[in-house]
Write an enzyme that holds these catalytic residues in place. Structure first.
Site, PDB file in Angstrom:
ATOM      1  N   GLY A 105       0.827  -1.211   0.000  1.00 16.52           N
ATOM      2  CA  GLY A 105       0.000   0.000   0.000  1.00 16.52           C
ATOM      3  C   GLY A 105       0.855   1.252   0.000  1.00 16.52           C
ATOM      4  N   GLU A 156      14.464  -4.392  12.255  1.00 16.80           N
ATOM      5  CA  GLU A 156      13.673  -4.379  13.480  1.00 16.80           C
ATOM      6  C   GLU A 156      13.397  -2.928  13.896  1.00 16.80           C
ATOM      7  OE1 GLU A 156      13.666  -6.282  17.902  1.00 16.80           O
ATOM      8  OE2 GLU A 156      15.467  -6.543  16.681  1.00 16.80           O
ATOM      9  N   ASP A 188       7.761   5.550   8.128  1.00 17.57           N
ATOM     10  CA  ASP A 188       7.188   4.902   9.306  1.00 17.57           C
ATOM     11  C   ASP A 188       5.940   5.693   9.668  1.00 17.57           C
ATOM     12  OD1 ASP A 188       7.769   2.600  11.197  1.00 17.57           O
ATOM     13  OD2 ASP A 188       7.198   4.196  12.581  1.00 17.57           O
ATOM     14  N   SER A 189       4.834   4.989   9.770  1.00 13.70           N
ATOM     15  CA  SER A 189       3.575   5.703   9.918  1.00 13.70           C
ATOM     16  C   SER A 189       2.633   4.931  10.816  1.00 13.70           C
ATOM     17  CB  SER A 189       2.955   5.923   8.539  1.00 13.70           C
ATOM     18  OG  SER A 189       3.036   4.742   7.774  1.00 13.70           O
ATOM     19  N   GLY A 239      -4.730  -0.751   5.234  1.00 13.50           N
ATOM     20  CA  GLY A 239      -4.635  -0.573   6.692  1.00 13.50           C
ATOM     21  C   GLY A 239      -5.920  -0.060   7.330  1.00 13.50           C
ATOM     22  N   ASP A 263      -7.545   2.600   6.813  1.00 13.94           N
ATOM     23  CA  ASP A 263      -8.306   3.562   5.999  1.00 13.94           C
ATOM     24  C   ASP A 263      -9.829   3.478   6.197  1.00 13.94           C
ATOM     25  OD1 ASP A 263      -6.110   4.814   4.977  1.00 13.94           O
ATOM     26  OD2 ASP A 263      -6.131   3.781   3.046  1.00 13.94           O
ATOM     27  N   HIS A 293      -1.448  12.162   5.587  1.00  9.52           N
ATOM     28  CA  HIS A 293      -0.210  12.337   6.344  1.00  9.52           C
ATOM     29  C   HIS A 293       1.005  12.129   5.440  1.00  9.52           C
ATOM     30  CE1 HIS A 293      -1.695   8.320   6.146  1.00  9.52           C
ATOM     31  NE2 HIS A 293      -0.727   7.756   6.829  1.00  9.52           N
TER      32      HIS A 293
HETATM   33  P1  ITT Z   1       7.277  -1.220   6.481  1.00 10.68           P
HETATM   34  O1  ITT Z   1       7.800  -1.081   7.895  1.00 10.68           O
HETATM   35  O2  ITT Z   1       7.888  -2.365   5.736  1.00 10.68           O
HETATM   36  O3  ITT Z   1       7.336   0.077   5.736  1.00 10.68           O
HETATM   37  P2  ITT Z   1       4.740  -1.554   7.804  1.00 10.68           P
HETATM   38  O4  ITT Z   1       3.326  -1.708   7.325  1.00 10.68           O
HETATM   39  O5  ITT Z   1       5.218  -2.521   8.879  1.00 10.68           O
HETATM   40  O6  ITT Z   1       5.710  -1.601   6.543  1.00 10.68           O
HETATM   41  P3  ITT Z   1       4.902   0.659   9.663  1.00 10.68           P
HETATM   42  O7  ITT Z   1       5.657  -0.033  10.726  1.00 10.68           O
HETATM   43  O8  ITT Z   1       5.249   2.081   9.326  1.00 10.68           O
HETATM   44  O9  ITT Z   1       4.938  -0.078   8.267  1.00 10.68           O
HETATM   45  O10 ITT Z   1       3.361   0.576  10.074  1.00 10.68           O
HETATM   46  C1  ITT Z   1       2.448   1.384   9.442  1.00 10.68           C
HETATM   47  C2  ITT Z   1       1.060   0.867   9.721  1.00 10.68           C
HETATM   48  O11 ITT Z   1       0.204   2.000   9.993  1.00 10.68           O
HETATM   49  C3  ITT Z   1       0.486   0.189   8.474  1.00 10.68           C
HETATM   50  O12 ITT Z   1       0.725  -1.184   8.475  1.00 10.68           O
HETATM   51  C4  ITT Z   1      -0.983   0.541   8.591  1.00 10.68           C
HETATM   52  O13 ITT Z   1      -1.609  -0.344   9.464  1.00 10.68           O
HETATM   53  C5  ITT Z   1      -0.958   1.911   9.249  1.00 10.68           C
HETATM   54  N1  ITT Z   1      -0.951   2.972   8.221  1.00 10.68           N
HETATM   55  C6  ITT Z   1       0.073   3.788   7.859  1.00 10.68           C
HETATM   56  N2  ITT Z   1      -0.289   4.603   6.862  1.00 10.68           N
HETATM   57  C7  ITT Z   1      -1.557   4.288   6.564  1.00 10.68           C
HETATM   58  C8  ITT Z   1      -2.474   4.755   5.609  1.00 10.68           C
HETATM   59  O14 ITT Z   1      -2.162   5.688   4.738  1.00 10.68           O
HETATM   60  N3  ITT Z   1      -3.685   4.191   5.590  1.00 10.68           N
HETATM   61  C9  ITT Z   1      -4.014   3.228   6.464  1.00 10.68           C
HETATM   62  N4  ITT Z   1      -3.221   2.715   7.375  1.00 10.68           N
HETATM   63  C10 ITT Z   1      -1.977   3.236   7.440  1.00 10.68           C
END
Ligand code: ITT
Length: 201
Positions: free
Chosen positions: A22, A48, A77-78, A157, A159, A184
Site C-alpha cells: 500500500g 527491526e 514509518d507511519s 490498513g 483507511d 499524512h
Molecule cells: P514497512 O515497515 O515495511 O514500511 P509496515 O506496514 O510494517 O511496513 P509501519 O511499521 O510504518 O509499516 O506501520 C504502518 C502501519 O500504519 C500500516 O501497516 C498501517 O496499518 C498503518 N498505516 C500507515 N499509513 C496508513 C495509511 O495511509 N492508511 C491506512 N493505514 C496506514
C-alpha cells in the site's frame, strides 16, 4: 588542479525501504514526476523497528536498507494515533493484531462507544545516503475521526475507519488522488519533494 565536484554524479536510483505494498503504490505516485528509478528493498532484508518514535523508526529503516544495499534509500514509518486510546496503536499500528481486519476490530473494541473519536495519521519519511547517514527527514500529520464501523474498500490498513470531516468520507471512500493530497504521507512528501528534487535531479 582537478575539480573533484565535477566528478560527482547525481544519484538516479532510490531503494524504497518498505515491505508494505500500500505504501509502495502511494510513494511511487508522489515521485512519478522525478527522473528517478525506484527499486524495492530485497524481501529478506527486515529491519527491526526498535525506535520509540515514527521519525526514529523511519531513520532506522532508511539507514539499515541503505547500508545493506549500498544505495540511497527512502523509508516511511507511519501509523494511527487515537486520542482516547492515549495515542495507541501509534508506532505499533502494523503490529496491533495479526491481520488488518483484527487491527481495525481491536481499535473499535477498545474505543467502544466512547464519543471522543479524534485521531491522527502520522507519517515520518527519511532518506539515507549509501553510507547510512540521514540526508533528509520530516513528518506529516492528517487529522480525522474514528468511525464506529468500517466504510469503503480503497486504500489499505486503517483507511476504512479513518473519517475526514472535510470530505464526509473515510480514507477508504476517497480517490487515491484525493488521499494523496490530504493524507499524512501527502503532507510529508509535500515538505520533502523539493529537497528530493535537489538531490536527485
Ligand atoms: P514497512 O515497515 O515495511 O514500511 P509496515 O506496514 O510494517 O511496513 P509501519 O511499521 O510504518 O509499516 O506501520 C504502518 C502501519 O500504519 C500500516 O501497516 C498501517 O496499518 C498503518 N498505516 C500507515 N499509513 C496508513 C495509511 O495511509 N492508511 C491506512 N493505514 C496506514
Amino acid at each position: 588542479m582537478t575539480n573533484f565536484t565535477s566528478l560527482e554524479t547525481t544519484p538516479k536510483l532510490l531503494v524504497v525501504a518498505t515491505g508494505n505494498p500500500g505504501k509502495v503504490l502511494e510513494m511511487q505516485e508522489y515521485m512519478a514526476d522525478l527522473e528517478l528509478q525506484l527499486q524495492l528493498k530485497p524481501k529478506d532484508l527486515e529491519v527491526e523497528e526498535t525506535g520509540k518514535t515514527f521519525l526514529a523508526n523511519a531513520c532506522l529503516k532508511a539507514s539499515e536498507v541503505a547500508k545493506a544495499t549500498k544505495k540511497w534509500a527512502i523509508a516511511d514509518d507511519s501509523g494511527l494515533v487515537v486520542n482516547a486510546l492515549d495515542g495507541r496503536p501509534g508506532i505499533y499500528s502494523a503490529r496491533y493484531a495479526p491481520t488488518v481486519a483484527e487491527q481495525i476490530e481491536r481499535v473499535l473494541r477498545e474505543l467502544g462507544d466512547n464519543p471522543e473519536r479524534l485521531a491522527q495519521f502520522v507519517c515520518a519519511l527519511a532518506i539515507a545516503r549509501p553510507d547510512g547517514t540521514i540526508a533528509l527527514k520530516t513528518e506529516g500529520i492528517c487529522h480525522g475521526e474514528i468511525l464506529y464501523s468500517p466504510r469503503g474498500n480503497c486504500g489499505f490498513g486503517y483507511d476504512p475507519i479513518f473519517y475526514l470531516p472535510s470530505q464526509k468520507k473515510t480514507f477508504a471512500e476517497i480517490s487515491p488522488e484525493t488521499k494523496r493530497s490530504l493524507s499524512h504521507r501527502g503532507q510529508a512528501f509535500q515538505i520533502l519533494l523539493p529537497q528530493i528534487k535537489a538531490i536527485f535531479t
